[in-house]
Scaffold this active site. Sequence first.
Site, PDB file in Angstrom:
ATOM      1  N   CYS A   1       0.843  -1.195   0.000  1.00 54.33           N
ATOM      2  CA  CYS A   1       0.000   0.000   0.000  1.00 54.33           C
ATOM      3  C   CYS A   1       0.882   1.250   0.000  1.00 54.33           C
ATOM      4  CB  CYS A   1      -0.900  -0.030   1.239  1.00 54.33           C
ATOM      5  SG  CYS A   1      -1.869   1.465   1.423  1.00 54.33           S
TER       6      CYS A   1
ATOM      7  N   CYS B   1      -0.252   4.023   2.346  1.00 53.22           N
ATOM      8  CA  CYS B   1      -0.038   3.753   3.781  1.00 53.22           C
ATOM      9  C   CYS B   1       1.441   3.926   4.125  1.00 53.22           C
ATOM     10  CB  CYS B   1      -0.426   2.322   4.151  1.00 53.22           C
ATOM     11  SG  CYS B   1      -1.963   1.765   3.448  1.00 53.22           S
ATOM     12  N   ASP B   2       2.333   3.410   3.285  1.00 52.68           N
ATOM     13  CA  ASP B   2       3.742   3.285   3.663  1.00 52.68           C
ATOM     14  C   ASP B   2       4.691   4.152   2.846  1.00 52.68           C
ATOM     15  OD1 ASP B   2       2.898   1.367   5.445  1.00 52.68           O
ATOM     16  OD2 ASP B   2       3.203  -0.288   4.043  1.00 52.68           O
TER      17      ASP B   2
END
Length: 314
Positions: free
Chosen positions: A136, A139-140
């Site tokens: 993701c 997200c990261d």
Amino acid sequence: MDSAREFDAIVIGGGPAGSAAGLYAARASLQVLVIEQGMPGGQIATTDIVDNYPGIPNITGAELGQKMLDHAESAGVEVAYAMVLAVDRSEDGIFTVKTDSETYAAPVLIMATGAVPRTAGFTGEDTFRGRGVSYCATCDGMFYRNKKVFVVGGGNSACEEGLYLAHIADEVVMVLRRDEFRAPQGRVDKLLACDNVSVKYSTSIDSVEGGHLISRIAFRDNVSGETYVEEYPEGSVGIFVFAGNDPVVDLVRPMVEIAQDGGVVTDETMATKTPGLYCAGDMRSKKLRQVVTAAADGAIAGSAAYAYVRELRG
Ligand SMILES: Cc1cc2nc3c(=O)[nH]c(=O)nc-3n(C[C@H](O)[C@H](O)[C@H](O)COP(=O)(O)OP(=O)(O)OC[C@H]3O[C@@H](n4cnc5c(N)ncnc54)[C@H](O)[C@@H]3O)c2cc1C
């Protein structure tokens, strides 16, 4: 057995499909429970901006997901935050749904458990998950500011996430198993127009190694079969895998027919071969897995649930 709390319909999954199913079933006067194990919105909660949901341009995925579940709640849906562990159906057609904290029962079950990202399958992928391997970008991605990232995959989401990462990382290297992208040309052109994006065609990642974080990546040339290793200072490199998704069907596998793409076969009303069991969204066998199609499936399943309950009760 513990006594089960009873509803007219239980929806498993609080993503776009589950929220829409809950909304439509509740507005049709059913007592509805939606069970969600994580954040409202499902997969969309992990993406930054959603720009293709009709009428709501430029909204974050998390906000759109929250709004969808809030809307269902405002129509009377009860939401339980728990993981469903097992689903059963008695001979008299009542579904029992067990979570890690409670048991529920209803004559209708709407499954909206979505899909999960597929792994690439290289050695060390699991070991370094969250320590250099991610699924993701939104997200990261921030962990890789000014670093180098490899993006595995050549489809739509790989290109979309590669473009997102190109604005954060110093260098983005797309790693394509084949000698061409599968994404539409327009999206590929946009990605390749970035100065810091390059491509390793016909290449797979064979293995990753390191200490706490990744420091060595072995690549395989899929044409010659040769492998070669690239070394980096530990923690200066990341791998983002976008190799497609697997529909989440295990809870109801024995009660449904599974298609070749791994999704559940339904009819136009989202009904499965088991009476009272509906499947909606990304977990279905379908061509276009998007928020708008998941919400549409949910709306259809919620309406069909109402018709089913009305028929049962005469
Ligand atoms: C990175 C990314 C970007 C995307 N961008 C876009 C975009 O811009 N536009 C677009 O239209 N689509 C986009 N998509 C696709 C879109 O997110 C999905 O098509 C959509 O979310 C599918 O909705 P769904 O409700 O079927 O499933 P999901 O969103 O997967 O939701 C399923 C829910 O079920 C829950 N669940 C599963 N098992 C259980 C259990 N046992 N107990 C309790 N709860 C459970 C999960 O926690 C999850 O919240 C994107 C997807 C990703 C991964």
